[in-house]
Write a protein that holds these residues in place. Sequence first.
Motif, mmCIF file in Angstrom:
data_model
loop_
_atom_site.group_PDB
_atom_site.id
_atom_site.type_symbol
_atom_site.label_atom_id
_atom_site.label_comp_id
_atom_site.label_asym_id
_atom_site.label_seq_id
_atom_site.Cartn_x
_atom_site.Cartn_y
_atom_site.Cartn_z
ATOM 1 N N UNK A 145 44.113 18.002 33.561
ATOM 2 C CA UNK A 145 42.821 18.406 33.654
ATOM 3 C C UNK A 145 42.403 18.692 35.182
ATOM 4 N N UNK A 146 42.941 17.762 36.048
ATOM 5 C CA UNK A 146 42.594 17.933 37.283
ATOM 6 C C UNK A 146 42.938 19.348 37.930
ATOM 7 N N UNK A 147 44.321 19.559 37.326
ATOM 8 C CA UNK A 147 44.737 20.995 37.713
ATOM 9 C C UNK A 147 44.052 21.996 37.306
ATOM 10 N N UNK A 148 43.663 22.016 35.979
ATOM 11 C CA UNK A 148 42.706 23.046 35.374
ATOM 12 C C UNK A 148 41.513 23.147 35.986
ATOM 13 N N UNK A 149 40.805 22.003 36.360
ATOM 14 C CA UNK A 149 39.343 22.369 37.062
ATOM 15 C C UNK A 149 39.660 22.826 38.543
ATOM 16 N N UNK A 150 40.902 22.336 39.041
ATOM 17 C CA UNK A 150 41.071 23.162 40.614
ATOM 18 C C UNK A 150 41.279 24.566 40.101
ATOM 19 N N UNK A 151 42.079 24.887 39.412
ATOM 20 C CA UNK A 151 42.550 26.393 39.218
ATOM 21 C C UNK A 151 41.269 27.267 38.901
ATOM 22 N N UNK A 152 40.565 26.677 37.720
ATOM 23 C CA UNK A 152 39.505 27.515 37.446
ATOM 24 C C UNK A 152 38.280 27.452 38.737
ATOM 25 N N UNK A 153 38.348 26.550 39.438
ATOM 26 C CA UNK A 153 37.357 26.566 40.760
ATOM 27 C C UNK A 153 37.964 27.643 41.340
ATOM 28 N N UNK A 154 39.171 27.759 41.863
ATOM 29 C CA UNK A 154 39.694 28.598 42.659
ATOM 30 C C UNK A 154 39.513 29.992 42.166
ATOM 31 N N UNK A 155 39.739 30.127 40.876
ATOM 32 C CA UNK A 155 39.722 31.764 40.240
ATOM 33 C C UNK A 155 38.191 32.251 40.487
ATOM 34 N N UNK A 156 37.248 31.232 40.335
ATOM 35 C CA UNK A 156 35.685 31.481 40.367
ATOM 36 C C UNK A 156 35.244 31.684 41.878
ATOM 37 N N UNK A 157 36.016 30.761 42.596
ATOM 38 C CA UNK A 157 35.864 30.886 44.046
ATOM 39 C C UNK A 157 36.408 32.334 44.686
ATOM 40 N N UNK A 158 37.255 32.842 44.170
ATOM 41 C CA UNK A 158 37.731 33.978 44.687
ATOM 42 C C UNK A 158 36.923 35.380 44.282
ATOM 43 N N UNK A 159 36.180 35.099 43.335
ATOM 44 C CA UNK A 159 35.069 36.001 43.086
ATOM 45 C C UNK A 159 33.863 36.062 43.837
ATOM 46 N N UNK A 160 33.454 34.835 44.375
ATOM 47 C CA UNK A 160 32.098 34.960 45.094
ATOM 48 C C UNK A 160 31.817 35.949 45.972
ATOM 49 N N UNK A 161 32.891 36.225 47.094
ATOM 50 C CA UNK A 161 32.796 36.959 48.082
ATOM 51 C C UNK A 161 33.078 38.427 48.001
ATOM 52 N N UNK A 162 33.078 38.816 46.588
ATOM 53 C CA UNK A 162 33.305 40.340 46.417
ATOM 54 C C UNK A 162 32.104 40.844 46.128
ATOM 55 N N UNK A 163 31.017 40.605 46.810
ATOM 56 C CA UNK A 163 29.805 41.406 46.296
ATOM 57 C C UNK A 163 29.936 42.707 46.489
ATOM 58 N N UNK A 164 30.512 43.038 48.190
ATOM 59 C CA UNK A 164 30.736 44.424 48.454
ATOM 60 C C UNK A 164 31.425 45.508 47.666
ATOM 61 N N UNK A 165 32.527 44.634 47.044
ATOM 62 C CA UNK A 165 33.623 45.579 46.180
ATOM 63 C C UNK A 165 32.701 45.877 44.844
ATOM 64 N N UNK A 166 31.942 44.598 44.553
ATOM 65 C CA UNK A 166 31.219 44.952 43.198
ATOM 66 C C UNK A 166 30.096 46.020 43.417
ATOM 67 N N UNK A 167 29.212 46.008 44.388
ATOM 68 C CA UNK A 167 28.677 46.918 44.779
ATOM 69 C C UNK A 167 29.078 48.355 44.835
ATOM 70 N N UNK A 168 30.036 48.482 45.399
ATOM 71 C CA UNK A 168 30.861 49.971 45.561
ATOM 72 C C UNK A 168 31.194 50.494 44.115
#
Length: 822
Positions: free
Chosen positions: A712-735
């Motif tokens: 469960x620890x690893x699952x939460x960390x993995x989902x957290x990382x996947x979501x974190x990787x999306x946060x700074x893609x605003x410019x990419x999504x805007x394009x």
Amino acid sequence: MLWLAWRTVIRHPGSVLGALITLVLAATVVGAMWFVVDSDERQRPVVERYAGVPLVVGTGGIAGALPPGLVRALDALPEVARTVPDLTFVAPLSVRGATVSVPGDQYPSPAGHGWGGAALTPFRIERGRPPGAPGEVVMDARLAGAAGVAVGERVEVAVSGVFRPYEVVGVAVAAGAWRHQSALFFTDDHAAELAGRRGGVDAIGVYPAGGVDQESLGRAVGRVLEPYNRRSALPVRVSTGDARGRAEGNVITSSGGGFNTLWFLVYTTGLVAVGMVSAVMGLSLRRRGRELAALRAVGARPGQLRVMLVAEAVLLALVAGAVAVPLGGLLAPVVAGRLREFRVLNAAFEVHYTPLPALWTVLFGVAVALTASMLAVRRAMRIRPGDALAEAPAEGGRLGRGRLITGLATFVLAVALTVVLIGNLVALPEPLGPMIAQLAIMMALVTSVGLVAPWFVLLAGGLLRPAAARAGPTGAFLATANVVFNHRRFAGAVGSLTLGLTLAGAIIGTQFFHDWRAAHRATAEVTADHVLRPSAINNALGEELRRELGDGAVGVRMLPITVLPEGRAPVMMTASLATGDLTRVLSLAVRGGPLGGLEAGQVAMSEELAARHGAGVGSRVRIRLPGAPAEASVTVAAVFAGTTELGQVLLPSAGPLQAEPYAAIYVRGPLGREVSSAAVVSHDRREYVESKARESAERNRVLPYISMLIGVFCLVAAVNSLCLAVVDRRREFGAMRRLGMRRGQVMWMAGWESVLTVLPVVVLSLAAVAALAFVHAVSAGGMASLVSFIPFAWLAPLAGGALLGAAAGSVLVVRAVMRNER
């Protein structure tokens, strides 16, 4: 730099949110366990049964081990006013056909005693009178209230598996607290008959003579006990104060020497937390690569960046600690309740809230954050100032080949160890040799899978890319292309999730294998047609029941003894006494004389014990029986194959120790009548084999939950990382929006990116667990049980949670990021 660290945290919360969530989760779980550990170490043993006597002599619960001679020797001391011998035996109570169990008791059944031992608490009659005949019983008031019984009513009590009717002639109340055990009192003679002690007693309460203090009394009693404790691994103990609680058996805790489950949980959680937080913080720093490069370009020195990043880590840890401490306090009673069910903690355990666990939780968070930060800073220092001028992020770079080479090397190691184990290329000493080899294979395989997982995701994405291009929707193609091109972005999540799934599956699958092996051994060793054992509310079966089952019934009792190797320290072993012909019910390879023909002065030994001490048929060994004032020299008359059905030493049934009450009765042939009851469980051979597997699982039931905690620890960390990787893609999504993609298409793309990242990890982890199951199946001699070693029911929730959490989390993050996009 400290000011800059604070501004970074408050101005760019997305860059630290993932690390903060992981830190809060880790600190909450560790904090809850720390509250439990601290409470456990502060817990004082509950003294109830022996609250009315200042000093108790006992052997730690070995039934009937104190001989009458010891009672007489203590009575003869001038420092002693009187002694009160005590017998304690399990006495399940049945009222109007229903078994009575009192909520809050340490054990599921009441304990039986002689009325003479009531003075040890002390008890006094509240209603009725003391017992005066074998068919009469006195109940404690708490038990009588739970059973709804009054004086004059009739009840049934099952001792050693046989139900007997009794009339309730009295109800007694304790002078002090009586909250965690229940008592039934019989006449002293009848209690001795029911307990089957043959003159021996379980404990002796000692009262001082007038003017004798407790210290003087203890010294005098200690002198009498010296012969009993000389070169013995089973000392006769003197208990005073809180130690009386341990003497009465009303305490089960994780502390007190040996393996400590609570600290193991704390260490395991802490170790996993360091790895998970390090992965998340490393990802956070990679996302901030351009920012760090810009700081380098304007003149920031590496040391200044280190101070800034470490300061950020400390700020995160303090915030996480402020949130985790109250959450851990709320979670601690839940953890304690679960550990009570596992009998790691006793029924009297209570969670105490003190400042020390809160302080340790905060310090733990700081230490984990600093460790993770220092590991991540090393990578951050490799960023070049020129990277600040780049327009595109550096996420598309390739993974280091060192990781792949190391992963493949550990996989080759796992294969080599498998060949050695299966092919018997090296003689491995039983039983530890194969177990160590299997553990090494498991660790090598888990390490290998964790290292190569990002490459496997890259390979899977490449294979799916042509199909996604032909599928039609733009989002499907872009999702696959992003997984392939930006696989470094997802490497932290992939490694964490693979480690969690594979490790949990490997540990639980290995436990399944050992459960199966316990049943397989019983299949080969037990030839009896039926096996009778005490139910959960009982703890022994009596001679009366064995005789009713006929001459084919064999009763076996277990007890600890001390073996005294020449020139070495005494060692405690488990010994067995048997009544009846063991060869009728067990199939064991035996060298020397028959197991059923042991005479006084002879013993039989298991092969493992004989080899360890260099003993063989005809050898002389020295042993010490529980409560015996002197050691004895005996002859090894036989050596038998090791078995879980017997102890390591088999003693003759004719001797100073009685063979019954029994832990099990084996019957060859039909039973002839129904014997199962609330106190006795009767298994046929197939049911007994199945029960051995269940018992193995019951003994180790904490282990699967620990592995699931890691998962469960690893699952939460993995989902957290996947979501974190999306946060700074605003410019990419805007394009993408400016190119004509709808918001729903962008969210669909992000969700499928997560699914295409997680799904290969699930497949790879399941393949690794199946490979380990193959090793277990082949080492066990066949492939018939291969599927049963794969814990599908445990892995499915983890895998499903990872897929659902990653997809839903990514979609929600994209929606939040694009909320102002038109």
